[in-house]
Write a protein that holds these residues in place. Structure first.
Motif, short mmCIF file in Angstrom:
data_model
loop_
_atom_site.label_atom_id
_atom_site.label_comp_id
_atom_site.label_asym_id
_atom_site.label_seq_id
_atom_site.Cartn_x
_atom_site.Cartn_y
_atom_site.Cartn_z
N LEU A 23 0.82 -1.21 0.00
CA LEU A 23 0.00 0.00 0.00
C LEU A 23 0.86 1.26 0.00
O LEU A 23 0.55 2.25 -0.68
N PHE A 24 1.93 1.23 0.74
CA PHE A 24 2.79 2.41 0.84
C PHE A 24 3.49 2.71 -0.49
O PHE A 24 3.69 3.87 -0.85
N THR A 25 3.89 1.65 -1.22
CA THR A 25 4.65 1.85 -2.48
C THR A 25 3.74 1.88 -3.71
O THR A 25 4.24 1.93 -4.83
N SER A 26 2.45 1.80 -3.54
CA SER A 26 1.52 1.84 -4.67
C SER A 26 0.95 3.22 -4.94
O SER A 26 0.21 3.40 -5.90
N TRP A 27 1.28 4.18 -4.11
CA TRP A 27 0.76 5.54 -4.27
C TRP A 27 1.92 6.54 -4.25
O TRP A 27 2.91 6.35 -3.55
N TYR A 28 1.76 7.57 -5.00
CA TYR A 28 2.77 8.64 -4.99
C TYR A 28 2.06 9.95 -5.33
O TYR A 28 0.99 9.95 -5.94
N THR A 29 2.67 11.03 -4.94
CA THR A 29 2.10 12.36 -5.20
C THR A 29 3.09 13.22 -6.00
O THR A 29 4.31 13.06 -5.89
N LEU A 30 2.53 14.10 -6.81
CA LEU A 30 3.34 15.04 -7.59
C LEU A 30 2.92 16.46 -7.27
O LEU A 30 1.74 16.77 -7.21
N ASP A 31 3.92 17.33 -7.07
CA ASP A 31 3.65 18.76 -6.92
C ASP A 31 3.47 19.38 -8.31
O ASP A 31 3.76 18.77 -9.34
N GLU A 32 3.01 20.62 -8.31
CA GLU A 32 2.81 21.31 -9.59
C GLU A 32 4.11 21.55 -10.34
O GLU A 32 4.11 21.71 -11.55
N SER A 33 5.22 21.58 -9.60
CA SER A 33 6.51 21.83 -10.22
C SER A 33 7.24 20.55 -10.60
O SER A 33 8.39 20.61 -11.03
N ASP A 34 6.58 19.38 -10.45
CA ASP A 34 7.23 18.09 -10.71
C ASP A 34 6.59 17.38 -11.89
O ASP A 34 5.44 17.64 -12.27
N GLN A 35 7.35 16.46 -12.46
CA GLN A 35 6.87 15.49 -13.43
C GLN A 35 7.53 14.16 -13.11
O GLN A 35 8.58 14.13 -12.46
N ALA A 36 6.96 13.07 -13.54
CA ALA A 36 7.45 11.76 -13.14
C ALA A 36 7.46 10.80 -14.32
O ALA A 36 6.64 10.91 -15.24
N VAL A 37 8.38 9.85 -14.25
CA VAL A 37 8.46 8.76 -15.22
C VAL A 37 8.22 7.45 -14.47
O VAL A 37 8.87 7.17 -13.45
N ILE A 38 7.29 6.64 -14.95
CA ILE A 38 6.99 5.34 -14.34
C ILE A 38 7.88 4.28 -14.99
O ILE A 38 7.87 4.10 -16.21
N LEU A 39 8.65 3.58 -14.17
CA LEU A 39 9.53 2.53 -14.63
C LEU A 39 8.95 1.18 -14.24
O LEU A 39 8.66 0.93 -13.05
N THR A 40 8.74 0.30 -15.21
CA THR A 40 8.26 -1.05 -14.95
C THR A 40 9.41 -2.01 -15.18
O THR A 40 9.86 -2.21 -16.32
N PHE A 41 9.92 -2.57 -14.07
CA PHE A 41 11.11 -3.43 -14.11
C PHE A 41 12.26 -2.71 -14.80
O PHE A 41 12.99 -3.30 -15.61
N GLY A 42 12.40 -1.42 -14.51
CA GLY A 42 13.50 -0.62 -15.03
C GLY A 42 13.27 -0.01 -16.40
O GLY A 42 14.12 0.73 -16.90
N LYS A 43 12.15 -0.31 -17.04
CA LYS A 43 11.86 0.22 -18.36
C LYS A 43 10.87 1.37 -18.24
O LYS A 43 9.86 1.25 -17.57
N ALA A 44 11.18 2.47 -18.93
CA ALA A 44 10.31 3.64 -18.89
C ALA A 44 9.02 3.36 -19.64
O ALA A 44 9.05 2.97 -20.81
N GLU A 45 7.91 3.58 -18.96
CA GLU A 45 6.60 3.29 -19.55
C GLU A 45 5.87 4.57 -19.95
O GLU A 45 5.44 4.73 -21.08
N GLU A 46 5.68 5.47 -19.02
CA GLU A 46 4.90 6.67 -19.30
C GLU A 46 5.43 7.84 -18.47
O GLU A 46 6.13 7.66 -17.48
N THR A 47 5.05 9.03 -18.92
CA THR A 47 5.42 10.25 -18.21
C THR A 47 4.17 10.88 -17.63
O THR A 47 3.16 11.04 -18.34
#
Length: 318
Positions: A23-47
């Motif tokens: 549960l702790f590692t399944s959620w994340y938050t982004l500030d207005e000044s941030d962007q994120a890349v989701i890595l699935t087993f080390g591979k970039a999936e989406e921004t």
């Protein structure tokens, strides 16, 4: 307490820990000044660029790499850990006319492709720094010292930005260049600066004198042009007047000629008398009908002046 219950309790505790971790590692938050890349087993999936709370698969299946969206600044030419405004040795550059200058600048940049920023280079900011150094040295090396120190800074900034942008597109590390600003371009020591200042002052004085001379030249040219126009206008006026006079003379001559054909003797005598009146104005002319062998003297006007007036004679009689 039996061993089976102990195992059950330990298993439940482990399951609870795993559940909490999931549960702790399944959620994340982004500030207005941030962007994120989701890595699935080390591979970039989406921004992800939207701020707020987001869901992902738990670690180690998926991982989040957060990057800043705001504009960043790269200061080129300053010593790390040095005093404010202290320049490093790499700011020494050679201009196109083989003079040494100290040049430093600030680059405004932004991460526009997080995937490329994370995976196309080990250290994208170091790539940006090296590209900035190469671009600045290339442009300074093709510029004259006068341009670098005086009025050519804006052109140098534009050329550096254009070259740096092309290099970053070539390296493809997900960085976009927003602006380039030259902070200082100066000579390496005080003696050289003083000499250059003297040369600059002399050049400014020369330009001032040239401008004054050009202004005087333009003023005199305008005056001469005005005088030329006035002379031409006067000449045109005299030309027109003489043409009209000539036309009048021709008309008079034609009339005289017509009269002469009709009465030659009378016209000849009249022309003679008119000519004498013009040549000898105020002279009394007496026409004598004789052969002209003897000289005649008629002091008529003198006798008129000497003759007494009627009033004088009356007074004498009295």
């Amino acid at each position: 307490m039996s061993l089976k219950r102990i195992y059950a309790a330990v298993g439940a505790a482990i399951a609870g820990v795993i559940l909490l971790f999931v549960l702790f590692t399944s959620w994340y938050t982004l500030d207005e000044s941030d962007q994120a890349v989701i890595l699935t087993f080390g591979k970039a999936e989406e921004t992800v660029t939207d701020s707020g709370l987001h869901f992902k698969l738990p670690w180690p299946i998926q991982k989040v790499e957060k990057l800043a969206k705001e504009t960043k600044s790269l200061e080129f030419g300053y010593k790390e850990g040095g005093d404010e405004g202290e320049l490093s040795d790499e700011t020494k550059m050679i201009t196109g006319d083989e003079n040494i200058v100290l040049a430093d600048l600030v680059v405004q940049w932004r991460i526009t492709d997080p995937k490329k920023y994370l995976f196309n280079a080990d250290n994208p900011e170091e790539v940006l720094y090296d590209a900035t150094s190469a671009s600045l040295r290339s442009i300074i090396g093709s510029s004259k010292i006068d341009d670098a120190l005086t009025s050519g800074k804006a052109e140098i900034e534009g050329n550096v930005r254009e070259l740096l942008t092309s290099l970053m597109e070539k390296y493809d590390v997900g960085i976009s260049i927003l602006a380039v600003k030259l902070k200082d371009v100066e000579l390496p020591n005080e003696e050289v600066r003083s000499a250059f200042t003297a040369v600059t002052d002399a050049r400014e004085t020369m330009n001032t004198k040239l401008n004054e001379a050009k202004k005087y030249e333009n003023q005199r040219m305008n005056e001469a042009e005005g005088e030329r126009s006035a002379i031409i206008s006067k000449a045109e006026g005299e030309k027109a007047a003489r043409l009209e006079t000539a036309r009048g003379d021709v008309a008079v001559f034609n009339e005289l000629y017509t009269e002469y054909k009709n009465s030659p003797d009378v016209t000849r005598e009249r022309l003679t008398i008119e000519t004498l009146e013009q040549v000898l104005p105020g002279t009394e002319i007496y026409i004598m009908n004789d052969d002209g062998n003897t000289m005649k003297y008629f002091p008529i006007r003198t006798m008129e002046k000497e003759a007494p007036k009627p009033s004088e004679n009356t007074e004498g009689d009295e």
